[in-house]
Design an enzyme around this catalytic site. Sequence first.
Site, PDB file in Angstrom:
ATOM      1  N   HIS A   1       0.839  -1.216   0.000  1.00 33.14           N
ATOM      2  CA  HIS A   1       0.000   0.000   0.000  1.00 33.14           C
ATOM      3  C   HIS A   1       0.878   1.272   0.000  1.00 33.14           C
ATOM      4  CE1 HIS A   1      -3.354   2.608   0.912  1.00 33.14           C
ATOM      5  NE2 HIS A   1      -4.189   1.603   0.987  1.00 33.14           N
TER       6      HIS A   1
ATOM      7  N   GLU B   1      -0.622   1.161  -5.699  1.00 35.05           N
ATOM      8  CA  GLU B   1      -0.504  -0.031  -4.849  1.00 35.05           C
ATOM      9  C   GLU B   1      -0.597  -1.326  -5.660  1.00 35.05           C
ATOM     10  OE1 GLU B   1      -3.882   0.422  -2.269  1.00 35.05           O
ATOM     11  OE2 GLU B   1      -3.706   2.604  -2.371  1.00 35.05           O
TER      12      GLU B   1
HETATM   13  O1  TA6 Z   1      -6.154   1.125  -1.206  1.00 35.98           O
HETATM   14  C1  TA6 Z   1      -7.210   2.041  -1.195  1.00 35.98           C
HETATM   15  C2  TA6 Z   1      -8.082   1.749   0.017  1.00 35.98           C
HETATM   16  O2  TA6 Z   1      -8.625   0.460  -0.052  1.00 35.98           O
HETATM   17  C3  TA6 Z   1      -9.160   2.817   0.110  1.00 35.98           C
HETATM   18  O3  TA6 Z   1     -10.454   2.279  -0.107  1.00 35.98           O
HETATM   19  C4  TA6 Z   1      -9.001   3.374   1.530  1.00 35.98           C
HETATM   20  O4  TA6 Z   1      -9.809   2.650   2.430  1.00 35.98           O
HETATM   21  C5  TA6 Z   1      -7.513   3.123   1.755  1.00 35.98           C
HETATM   22  O5  TA6 Z   1      -7.298   1.831   1.220  1.00 35.98           O
HETATM   23  C6  TA6 Z   1      -7.054   3.276   3.179  1.00 35.98           C
HETATM   24  O6  TA6 Z   1      -7.597   2.254   3.966  1.00 35.98           O
HETATM   25  P1  TA6 Z   1      -7.301   2.299   5.552  1.00 35.98           P
HETATM   26  O7  TA6 Z   1      -7.910   1.038   6.110  1.00 35.98           O
HETATM   27  O8  TA6 Z   1      -5.806   2.357   5.719  1.00 35.98           O
HETATM   28  O9  TA6 Z   1      -7.953   3.571   6.058  1.00 35.98           O
END
Ligand code: TA6
Length: 300
Positions: A162, A268
Amino acid sequence: MSDHIVLRHSKSNASVQILLYGATIVSWKSPSLRDPEPSERLFVSATAFHDGSKPVRGGIPVVFPCFGAPTHAEHIKLPQHGFARSSTWSWNGVIADEGDRVSATLTLEPTPAIAALYRRPFHLSLLVSLGEYDLSTELHVKNTSPSTEYPPDYLEFQALFHNYFLAPSNDVLVTPLQNLSYYDKTESTEEARATAKIETRAGVDVRRFTDSVYEDAPQSYEVTWPGGGIAIKTSNLKDVVVWNPQAEAGSKMADMEKGGWEKFVCCEPGHVRGFEKVAPGLTWSGKQVLSVIHNARRHQ
Ligand code: TA6
């Protein structure tokens, strides 16, 4: 034992800092051919939690065994994005310095806290390797089930890096995603979020709230902005997510600094559409190599 690892490249003075918590890389400082002074390439929110109460908002969190809200029966008790990024990993204290690369390996096995939510046996290792101008992360997922049954007692999972890249989000473009099928998670209905779209843009920007999951992507990307950029090359990570919450969603996040959404783009790579599956005794691996783009083109 410290709660983090620092790798430093003797030739370029590049450095990386990895927390044992979540095996999260929270800093990658690299020079470029144009600028020999190492500079930070990752974004971490100034209001990120560092007390282990929730995953770090930024850097390179490891997402495993599920991406987003769990959908697999074996994951149903897990938090969003699984447990890897909120578990404390182990490190054997070894920093392997091969001259041109410096690396460390972190591992994670079921803890009582994990086993209470996830009954599968597994062994994860994350190899972090720092080069003169690049950083690679490689996740190995081993199915340690002793089962010899047929059909095999597969381990089914999703995995993703991520990445939060430090960048002027309103001037960023991500390529090449044109003509790929993607799912727009910003849509207001479940039906719309589950409907595939085709990317028509040659370069994808994140000027508005963006949360797009591209399927069967080229595994080679460029995230660029005027005067900067990161190239991403992956293996065995067939999908890629592009995310920026902008103020619309970012202003509602307790651990997102005010205006933080203007300072990063998430690109990501992962396997997040469908599930990988690995048979007992076997290991899956997914890798990304992040490289500084030295002569980043100025955007048209
Ligand atoms: O990767 C994008 C995502 O899935 C978004 O939908 C948003 O939720 C982001 O990840 C961050 O997620 P988190 O659980 O770290 O707040």
